[in-house]
Scaffold this active site. Structure first.
Site, PDB file in Angstrom:
ATOM      1  N   GLY A 148     -43.744 -69.291 -13.389  1.00  0.00           N
ATOM      2  CA  GLY A 148     -43.959 -68.683 -14.695  1.00  0.00           C
ATOM      3  C   GLY A 148     -44.777 -67.420 -14.522  1.00  0.00           C
ATOM      4  O   GLY A 148     -44.789 -66.820 -13.433  1.00  0.00           O
ATOM      5  N   GLU A 204     -45.005 -69.625  -8.206  1.00  0.00           N
ATOM      6  CA  GLU A 204     -44.176 -68.413  -8.092  1.00  0.00           C
ATOM      7  C   GLU A 204     -44.277 -67.724  -9.429  1.00  0.00           C
ATOM      8  O   GLU A 204     -43.958 -68.310 -10.464  1.00  0.00           O
ATOM      9  CB  GLU A 204     -42.722 -68.779  -7.753  1.00  0.00           C
ATOM     10  N   CYS A 251     -37.271 -62.883 -12.654  1.00  0.00           N
ATOM     11  CA  CYS A 251     -38.501 -62.407 -12.017  1.00  0.00           C
ATOM     12  C   CYS A 251     -38.178 -61.319 -11.003  1.00  0.00           C
ATOM     13  O   CYS A 251     -38.996 -60.466 -10.700  1.00  0.00           O
ATOM     14  CB  CYS A 251     -39.200 -63.569 -11.326  1.00  0.00           C
TER      15      CYS A 251
END
Ligand code: NAD
Length: 541
Positions: A265, A293, A327
């Site tokens: 997140g 992560e 991401c």
């Protein structure tokens, strides 16, 4: 008790289906989508073998059609969290001592179910609940999820076979025990595969888990729980709670039996976990494992030798697939001035063809962003760029939330390499481009390396091998996943282990043995066959 040294089947990456017009898979998936879309389902919490319907009902609406309801979930309470912890600790008594091949079988069976019977459900629920187009759903909720299951099971067996040397008369052995106590998985909204993998990888290694999915991904999370249950995962091994995130985390991180967190997140939330764990450090029975992560501000660097049309395609795919909500999405580009007009022209053409809308209409490349908060945040960056003196919106910028949270792919051009959209994670379909003088190539690396707090993914585009070598070396610590002549997204399990450092996480590489090692606590065993019979060493004479 096992009487064989078993070998897990060698893993392969799940083939990506095309969903081309007229294909059987397309017909089947769209039918499942329509059926789900018409239903209103109820999603309980999964605690042990119990389904907890709290009565506190929260509406689930597709991001591309926010007035339509596809279901409700039953929000849990603080007592549910405590109950989940007790249930997990009870389940540990049998799960942690079950022979590993039985654990392996459960997750390998889950892979087969996801590849077959559950594929449409996983994809359709991801399309509806997270607004992914057919292809983005397929590579995530089908293929990556299946790859995690198959590869991790294989990596687990490789870890177990990793054994120490033994000297004469001695047999040294290592056993890879699960962590004591219980573990905690907290997952993001953007990848169904990640949301399954975080709890599943810990459970695979013999741990018991409290899983709190993002409240924006609960629709597909329910399918994951059903899938794991059908694969034979015993009740209590993974307990899915849908509770207030901050309150749940506070309770779990203050529990003496808490032994590890697997988080994906934002950096801000992960930092708050780490602070909380530090504050509680004297209460734990064991030092917890902390794996996170987190965010990214991923770059694409072009050298003057880059091929403009390939660069333009990589920017369009890398920045705008899944609305930039990866991401790893390309969100800052450094382009030499001599290439820009050609790259810009090609991007303009591609982006003029791209349409935005519901994933049910498969002609749309771009769908909705996840919710109102995301929409407002992303729109804020676009609005400010429209007024800025040192940046301007040159492509896209249109936003419309009347039906769904739709934002057209947007390109901002800036002369300021530290302009806010060059350095902050936006997590939306916004790419910011900074143009540099061709002859300043040698100085561009430091700018890229030091502009942001992150170090997740990055790409270099060049036809010049010396330039590629120079960029690879100079940007060694600027990303955990580095791409040469490719977009910075789309890591494949077993091929490009994924993760970043600095503000992007602990770089424990999801989908590799490196991550699984974090969920074991090794015990070294030395057995001596002929123990010494005399305490005196020869030098004592
Ligand atoms: P988020 O940080 O808002 O939420 C992640 C999880 O944390 C959710 O389950 C959420 O409910 C929970 N959470 C939120 N606030 C909390 C709090 N105060 N206390 C405890 N828990 C809390 O992230 P998101 O919007 O779901 O996902 C997007 C973020 O995830 C981006 O920053 C993205 O870069 C990152 N991400 C990273 C990777 C990676 O591999 N590095 C992969 C996917 C997403």
């Amino acid at each position: 008790m096992s009487t064989g040294i078993f070998q897990v089947p060698f893993p392969f990456n799940e083939p990506v289906k095309s969903y081309a017009l007229g294909s059987k898979e397309r017909e089947s998936l769209l039918k499942t989508y329509e059926e789900l879309y018409k239903k209103v389902i109820e999603i309980p919490q999964y605690i042990g073998n119990e389904r907890v319907f709290s009565g506190d009902k929260i509406n689930i609406t597709p991001p591309h059609d926010h007035k339509h309801s596809v279901g409700i979930y039953h929000k849990g309470t603080a007592e549910d969290v405590q109950k989940a912890i007790r249930t997990a600790l009870e389940a540990r008594k049998t799960w942690a001592s079950l022979s590993w091949e039985h654990r392996a079988s459960i997750f390998l069976k889950a892979a087969e179910l996801a590849s077959g019977k559950y594929r449409d459900l996983l994809n359709a629920s991801t399309m509806i609940g997270q607004s992914k187009n057919v292809f983005q759903a397929e590579i995530d909720s089908a293929c990556e999820l299946i790859d995690f299951l198959r590869f991790n099971t294989y990596f687990m067996s490789k870890i177990y076979t990793e054994q120490p040397n033994s000297s004469e008369g001695v047999w040294n052995r290592t056993e890879y025990r699960p962590l004591e106590g219980f573990t905690y998985a907290v997952t993001p909204f953007n990848f169904t595969a990640i949301s399954m993998n975080l709890p599943a990888s810990m459970a695979l290694m013999g741990n018991v888990v409290i899983w709190k999915p993002s409240n924006k991904q609960i629709y597909s999370a329910k399918i994951i729980m059903d899938l794991l249950e059908e694969a034979g995962l015993p009740g209590g091994v993974i307990n899915m709670v849908m509770t207030d995130p901050a309150e749940t985390t506070k309770q779990i991180l203050s529990h003496p039996d808490f032994s590890g967190v697997h988080f994906t997140g934002s950096t801000r939330v992960f930092n708050s976990f780490w602070t909380e764990i530090g504050n509680n450090i004297n209460h734990y029975k064991t030092y917890p494992r902390i794996v996170g992560e987190t965010g990214g501000k991923d770059f694409v660097l072009a050298h003057k030798s880059a091929e403009p049309s390939l660069l333009a395609v990589a920017l369009v795919r890398g920045a705008f697939e899944y609305q930039g909500q990866k991401c790893s999405a390309a969100s800052r580009a450094y382009i030499p001035k001599s290439l820009w007009s050609s790259v810009e022209e090609k991007m303009r053409f591609m982006l003029s063809e791209i349409t935005v809308g519901s994933p049910q209409d498969t002609s749309h490349f771009v769908n909705a962003v996840i919710d109102e908060n995301a929409y407002n945040k992303i729109k804020g960056y676009i609005d400010r760029a429209n007024k800025a003196e040192d940046a301007k919106v040159i492509i896209g910028g249109q936003c419309d939330d009347s039906i769904g949270y739709f934002i057209r792919p947007t390109v901002i051009l800036t002369e300021n390499p530290h302009y806010e959209s060059m350095i902050e994670e936006i997590f939306g379909p916004v790419l910011t481009v900074y143009l540099y003088e061709d002859e300043k190539w040698d100085t561009i690396f430091e700018l890229i390396d030091t502009s942001t707090e992150y170090s997740l993914t990055g790409s270099v585009f060049s036809q010049d091998r010396y330039a590629i070598a120079q960029a690879s070396e100079a940007l060694k610590n600027s990303s955990g996943n580095f791409y040469i002549n490719d977009k910075p997204t789309g890591a494949v399990v077993g091929q490009q282990p994924f993760g970043g450092a600095r503000g992007s996480g602990t770089n424990d590489k999801a989908g590799s043995y490196m991550n699984l090692l974090r969920w074991t606590s090794a015990r070294s065993i030395k057995e001596t066959f002929a123990p010494p019979a005399d305490y005196k060493y020869p030098f004592l004479t």
